[in-house]
Write a protein that holds these residues in place. Structure first.
Motif, PDB file in Angstrom:
ATOM      1  N   LEU A 344      45.808  37.941  28.559  1.00 56.37           N
ATOM      2  CA  LEU A 344      46.293  39.078  29.340  1.00 56.37           C
ATOM      3  C   LEU A 344      45.200  39.579  30.275  1.00 56.37           C
ATOM      4  O   LEU A 344      45.450  39.851  31.466  1.00 56.37           O
ATOM      5  CB  LEU A 344      46.754  40.187  28.408  1.00 56.37           C
ATOM      6  CG  LEU A 344      47.196  41.504  29.069  1.00 56.37           C
ATOM      7  CD1 LEU A 344      48.402  41.275  29.980  1.00 56.37           C
ATOM      8  CD2 LEU A 344      47.503  42.562  28.011  1.00 56.37           C
ATOM      9  N   GLY A 345      43.992  39.699  29.748  1.00 50.71           N
ATOM     10  CA  GLY A 345      42.870  40.107  30.592  1.00 50.71           C
ATOM     11  C   GLY A 345      42.586  39.094  31.680  1.00 50.71           C
ATOM     12  O   GLY A 345      42.265  39.468  32.829  1.00 50.71           O
ATOM     13  N   LEU A 346      42.731  37.798  31.355  1.00 49.59           N
ATOM     14  CA  LEU A 346      42.534  36.762  32.361  1.00 49.59           C
ATOM     15  C   LEU A 346      43.578  36.868  33.475  1.00 49.59           C
ATOM     16  O   LEU A 346      43.262  36.729  34.666  1.00 49.59           O
ATOM     17  CB  LEU A 346      42.597  35.381  31.705  1.00 49.59           C
ATOM     18  CG  LEU A 346      42.430  34.165  32.630  1.00 49.59           C
ATOM     19  CD1 LEU A 346      41.067  34.203  33.325  1.00 49.59           C
ATOM     20  CD2 LEU A 346      42.600  32.871  31.836  1.00 49.59           C
ATOM     21  N   GLY A 347      44.824  37.139  33.085  1.00 47.73           N
ATOM     22  CA  GLY A 347      45.871  37.305  34.082  1.00 47.73           C
ATOM     23  C   GLY A 347      45.630  38.503  34.982  1.00 47.73           C
ATOM     24  O   GLY A 347      45.827  38.434  36.206  1.00 47.73           O
ATOM     25  N   LEU A 348      45.212  39.620  34.402  1.00 48.35           N
ATOM     26  CA  LEU A 348      44.897  40.810  35.206  1.00 48.35           C
ATOM     27  C   LEU A 348      43.728  40.547  36.144  1.00 48.35           C
ATOM     28  O   LEU A 348      43.725  41.005  37.300  1.00 48.35           O
ATOM     29  CB  LEU A 348      44.590  41.990  34.291  1.00 48.35           C
ATOM     30  CG  LEU A 348      45.769  42.549  33.480  1.00 48.35           C
ATOM     31  CD1 LEU A 348      45.291  43.603  32.491  1.00 48.35           C
ATOM     32  CD2 LEU A 348      46.837  43.132  34.411  1.00 48.35           C
ATOM     33  N   LEU A 349      42.731  39.812  35.648  1.00 47.22           N
ATOM     34  CA  LEU A 349      41.576  39.486  36.496  1.00 47.22           C
ATOM     35  C   LEU A 349      42.007  38.615  37.673  1.00 47.22           C
ATOM     36  O   LEU A 349      41.572  38.856  38.819  1.00 47.22           O
ATOM     37  CB  LEU A 349      40.510  38.775  35.665  1.00 47.22           C
ATOM     38  CG  LEU A 349      39.247  38.347  36.416  1.00 47.22           C
ATOM     39  CD1 LEU A 349      38.525  39.561  36.979  1.00 47.22           C
ATOM     40  CD2 LEU A 349      38.323  37.548  35.493  1.00 47.22           C
ATOM     41  N   MET A 350      42.849  37.616  37.426  1.00 44.31           N
ATOM     42  CA  MET A 350      43.315  36.765  38.519  1.00 44.31           C
ATOM     43  C   MET A 350      44.170  37.554  39.516  1.00 44.31           C
ATOM     44  O   MET A 350      44.100  37.317  40.731  1.00 44.31           O
ATOM     45  CB  MET A 350      44.129  35.580  37.960  1.00 44.31           C
ATOM     46  CG  MET A 350      43.293  34.552  37.228  1.00 44.31           C
ATOM     47  SD  MET A 350      44.235  33.057  36.808  1.00 44.31           S
ATOM     48  CE  MET A 350      45.473  33.742  35.695  1.00 44.31           C
ATOM     49  N   PHE A 352      44.016  40.861  40.250  1.00 44.28           N
ATOM     50  CA  PHE A 352      43.241  41.828  41.030  1.00 44.28           C
ATOM     51  C   PHE A 352      41.993  41.222  41.667  1.00 44.28           C
ATOM     52  O   PHE A 352      41.247  41.950  42.335  1.00 44.28           O
ATOM     53  CB  PHE A 352      42.827  43.011  40.130  1.00 44.28           C
ATOM     54  CG  PHE A 352      43.971  43.885  39.717  1.00 44.28           C
ATOM     55  CD1 PHE A 352      44.586  44.725  40.640  1.00 44.28           C
ATOM     56  CD2 PHE A 352      44.441  43.874  38.409  1.00 44.28           C
ATOM     57  CE1 PHE A 352      45.641  45.543  40.264  1.00 44.28           C
ATOM     58  CE2 PHE A 352      45.498  44.684  38.029  1.00 44.28           C
ATOM     59  CZ  PHE A 352      46.096  45.518  38.954  1.00 44.28           C
ATOM     60  N   TRP A 353      41.737  39.933  41.471  1.00 44.08           N
ATOM     61  CA  TRP A 353      40.528  39.324  41.998  1.00 44.08           C
ATOM     62  C   TRP A 353      40.410  39.425  43.520  1.00 44.08           C
ATOM     63  O   TRP A 353      39.326  39.758  44.028  1.00 44.08           O
ATOM     64  CB  TRP A 353      40.433  37.881  41.542  1.00 44.08           C
ATOM     65  CG  TRP A 353      39.191  37.180  42.011  1.00 44.08           C
ATOM     66  CD1 TRP A 353      39.079  36.183  42.926  1.00 44.08           C
ATOM     67  CD2 TRP A 353      37.860  37.443  41.559  1.00 44.08           C
ATOM     68  NE1 TRP A 353      37.778  35.797  43.085  1.00 44.08           N
ATOM     69  CE2 TRP A 353      36.996  36.561  42.250  1.00 44.08           C
ATOM     70  CE3 TRP A 353      37.313  38.336  40.635  1.00 44.08           C
ATOM     71  CZ2 TRP A 353      35.624  36.550  42.059  1.00 44.08           C
ATOM     72  CZ3 TRP A 353      35.947  38.327  40.447  1.00 44.08           C
ATOM     73  CH2 TRP A 353      35.122  37.453  41.149  1.00 44.08           C
ATOM     74  N   PRO A 354      41.459  39.164  44.304  1.00 45.95           N
ATOM     75  CA  PRO A 354      41.307  39.314  45.764  1.00 45.95           C
ATOM     76  C   PRO A 354      40.922  40.737  46.169  1.00 45.95           C
ATOM     77  O   PRO A 354      40.123  40.927  47.100  1.00 45.95           O
ATOM     78  CB  PRO A 354      42.686  38.925  46.302  1.00 45.95           C
ATOM     79  CG  PRO A 354      43.260  38.038  45.260  1.00 45.95           C
ATOM     80  CD  PRO A 354      42.773  38.611  43.972  1.00 45.95           C
ATOM     81  N   ARG A 355      41.469  41.731  45.498  1.00 44.09           N
ATOM     82  CA  ARG A 355      41.130  43.114  45.833  1.00 44.09           C
ATOM     83  C   ARG A 355      39.691  43.436  45.433  1.00 44.09           C
ATOM     84  O   ARG A 355      38.986  44.150  46.157  1.00 44.09           O
ATOM     85  CB  ARG A 355      42.079  44.084  45.140  1.00 44.09           C
ATOM     86  CG  ARG A 355      43.541  43.827  45.459  1.00 44.09           C
ATOM     87  CD  ARG A 355      44.430  44.829  44.764  1.00 44.09           C
ATOM     88  NE  ARG A 355      45.818  44.389  44.755  1.00 44.09           N
ATOM     89  CZ  ARG A 355      46.813  45.073  44.223  1.00 44.09           C
ATOM     90  NH1 ARG A 355      46.575  46.242  43.646  1.00 44.09           N
ATOM     91  NH2 ARG A 355      48.044  44.598  44.249  1.00 44.09           N
ATOM     92  N   LEU A 356      39.259  42.908  44.306  1.00 40.30           N
ATOM     93  CA  LEU A 356      37.884  43.138  43.886  1.00 40.30           C
ATOM     94  C   LEU A 356      36.903  42.493  44.857  1.00 40.30           C
ATOM     95  O   LEU A 356      35.861  43.083  45.194  1.00 40.30           O
ATOM     96  CB  LEU A 356      37.669  42.587  42.464  1.00 40.30           C
ATOM     97  CG  LEU A 356      38.469  43.273  41.347  1.00 40.30           C
ATOM     98  CD1 LEU A 356      38.245  42.564  40.012  1.00 40.30           C
ATOM     99  CD2 LEU A 356      38.086  44.747  41.232  1.00 40.30           C
ATOM    100  N   ARG A 357      37.242  41.297  45.324  1.00 42.12           N
ATOM    101  CA  ARG A 357      36.382  40.639  46.305  1.00 42.12           C
ATOM    102  C   ARG A 357      36.344  41.418  47.614  1.00 42.12           C
ATOM    103  O   ARG A 357      35.279  41.571  48.229  1.00 42.12           O
ATOM    104  CB  ARG A 357      36.879  39.215  46.555  1.00 42.12           C
ATOM    105  CG  ARG A 357      36.662  38.244  45.408  1.00 42.12           C
ATOM    106  CD  ARG A 357      37.107  36.853  45.766  1.00 42.12           C
ATOM    107  NE  ARG A 357      36.365  36.360  46.930  1.00 42.12           N
ATOM    108  CZ  ARG A 357      36.649  35.221  47.561  1.00 42.12           C
ATOM    109  NH1 ARG A 357      37.683  34.490  47.148  1.00 42.12           N
ATOM    110  NH2 ARG A 357      35.930  34.830  48.581  1.00 42.12           N
ATOM    111  N   LEU A 358      37.530  41.894  48.028  1.00 43.48           N
ATOM    112  CA  LEU A 358      37.586  42.674  49.269  1.00 43.48           C
ATOM    113  C   LEU A 358      36.802  43.974  49.124  1.00 43.48           C
ATOM    114  O   LEU A 358      36.088  44.383  50.054  1.00 43.48           O
ATOM    115  CB  LEU A 358      39.049  42.967  49.633  1.00 43.48           C
ATOM    116  CG  LEU A 358      39.287  43.763  50.918  1.00 43.48           C
ATOM    117  CD1 LEU A 358      38.728  43.003  52.123  1.00 43.48           C
ATOM    118  CD2 LEU A 358      40.780  44.033  51.094  1.00 43.48           C
ATOM    119  N   LEU A 359      36.918  44.617  47.963  1.00 44.45           N
ATOM    120  CA  LEU A 359      36.181  45.854  47.741  1.00 44.45           C
ATOM    121  C   LEU A 359      34.680  45.600  47.745  1.00 44.45           C
ATOM    122  O   LEU A 359      33.895  46.370  48.332  1.00 44.45           O
ATOM    123  CB  LEU A 359      36.609  46.466  46.409  1.00 44.45           C
ATOM    124  CG  LEU A 359      35.956  47.805  46.027  1.00 44.45           C
ATOM    125  CD1 LEU A 359      36.273  48.878  47.072  1.00 44.45           C
ATOM    126  CD2 LEU A 359      36.421  48.246  44.646  1.00 44.45           C
TER     127      LEU A 359
END
Length: 376
Positions: A344-350, A352-359
């Protein structure tokens, strides 16, 4: 609602197609093994379709999650390729809303999987095991034809019956010749009887052939020392059927209510396994949304193989946790749910990953601009 119905239709249509193909592959492989068992005389050919129908819910509870996973990736991958996702984003459908729509559809599939895993699956396993138990009580004589010689127990002897009753349990004018095992020092034996029938010792679970009004001859050819015994009744134990169709675990045939009341580690592991299957559906739906992201000029099947490998790792990890919980206690059961939370954590990370990179990139740019201003 129009967008939701469109997305749900695309996902469910792809899921149905993928699940049907997977189900046909599994059923074909299983049916071939059953058919081979029937050809060898271990199973009655008339029960094969019934046996497959009983096993169907147990197959579907594992096929539907994978079908949904691949269905989401195929449906959304096509929409990314055709720029439909770009249009939806321009119309105000954000990724959060897309995930919400996907989880609503996945919840319907999870409810269906829950019905299979908690209700229909155990009933099907119990019915199939009952059917196989009846087949195990069959004897070698149920597969023979009247007035023909029939090999017994892989060459250990032959049998002959002039006629056989309709229920395949009563023989008339019986002839049996048996060879002893090599090196046993025993002599061959021949039994002739007017009739015979199959009986089962319910306490010991053993099968016997009860012969009536006959004679038994024991001796080696060429020797004059023969033993002749006349009998009114003579019972001989029959070998148990050796099925390639293995029996399921006892907990697989227990109802969910019975598992809930049981205190054994196996019962608790089976209960949490059944409860975890609907949770697995929601987790893989979450992972499928970010994995389906595809650039228009890239193939929509590029991420399919890695995604399937990720799903297999997930399923194997959950199954391994179940095996460990069957031997351990509550800590092992907690490990089973820990696997779900990890993915579940892996899915959430995948997701939100583009937003985290953009941030992170935005912060770096601000720091760069601020540093340039200070230098000036």
């Amino acid at each position: 609602m129009i967008i939701f119905r469109y997305l749900a239709k695309e996902v469910l249509a792809s899921m149905f197609a993928v699940s049907l193909v997977l189900l046909l592959i599994i059923i074909s492989a299983r049916f071939v093994s059953y058919l081979a068992e029937a050809a060898a005389g271990g199973l009655d050919a008339g029960i094969l379709l019934t046996l497959m129908a009983f096993r169907l819910p147990a197959y579907l509870e594992l096929i539907l999650p994978l079908g949904l996973f691949i269905g989401i990736m195929m449906a959304y991958g096509r929409m990314y390729m055709d720029s439909e996702m770009t249009v939806l984003s321009a119309c105000g459908v954000s990724e959060n809303r897309l995930l919400c729509y996907t989880l609503i559809t996945a919840s319907l599939v999870a409810a269906l999987v829950a019905i299979f895993s908690l209700l229909l699956g155990p009933e099907g396993v119990r019915a199939s095991e009952t059917l196989l138990a009846e087949q195990r009580n069959r004897t070698d004589f149920e597969t023979i034809k009247p007035a023909r010689f029939h090999e017994l127990d892989i060459g250990s002897g032959v049998s002959y019956a002039e006629s056989i009753s309709a229920d395949k349990k009563r023989l008339s004018k019986v002839f049996m010749a048996q060879l002893p095992p090599e090196g046993s020092g025993e002599a061959p034996s021949i039994v002739m009887a007017e009739s015979g029938e199959t009986i089962v010792d319910r306490e010991l679970g053993r099968k016997y052939l009860l012969l009536k009004n006959g004679r038994r001859y024991v001796g080696s050819p060429g020797d004059g020392n023969y033993e002749v015994v006349a009998f009114d009744e003579f019972a001989q134990r029959l070998p148990d059927q050796d099925f390639s169709v293995k029996a399921q675990k006892d907990t697989d045939a227990m109802t969910t209510a019975a598992l809930w009341q049981a205190d054994s580690a196996e019962a608790k592991a089976a209960l949490h396994w059944r409860l975890s299957l609907p949770a697995l559906v929601l987790v893989i739906a979450l992972m499928a949304v970010p994995l389906s992201r595809t650039a228009p000029r890239k193939g929509r099947y590029g991420k399919l193989v890695p995604a399937i490998l990720l799903y297999m790792i997930y399923l194997v990890a959950v199954n391994a946790a179940r095996g460990a919980s069957e031997k351990g206690g509550d800590a092992s059961i907690a490990a089973l749910w820990l696997v779900h939370f990890i993915f579940l954590g892996l899915g959430l990370l995948m997701f939100f990953w583009p937003r985290l990179r953009l941030l992170a990139k935005t912060k770096n740019n601000k720091h760069s601009v601020a540093a340039s201003g200070e230098k000036q």
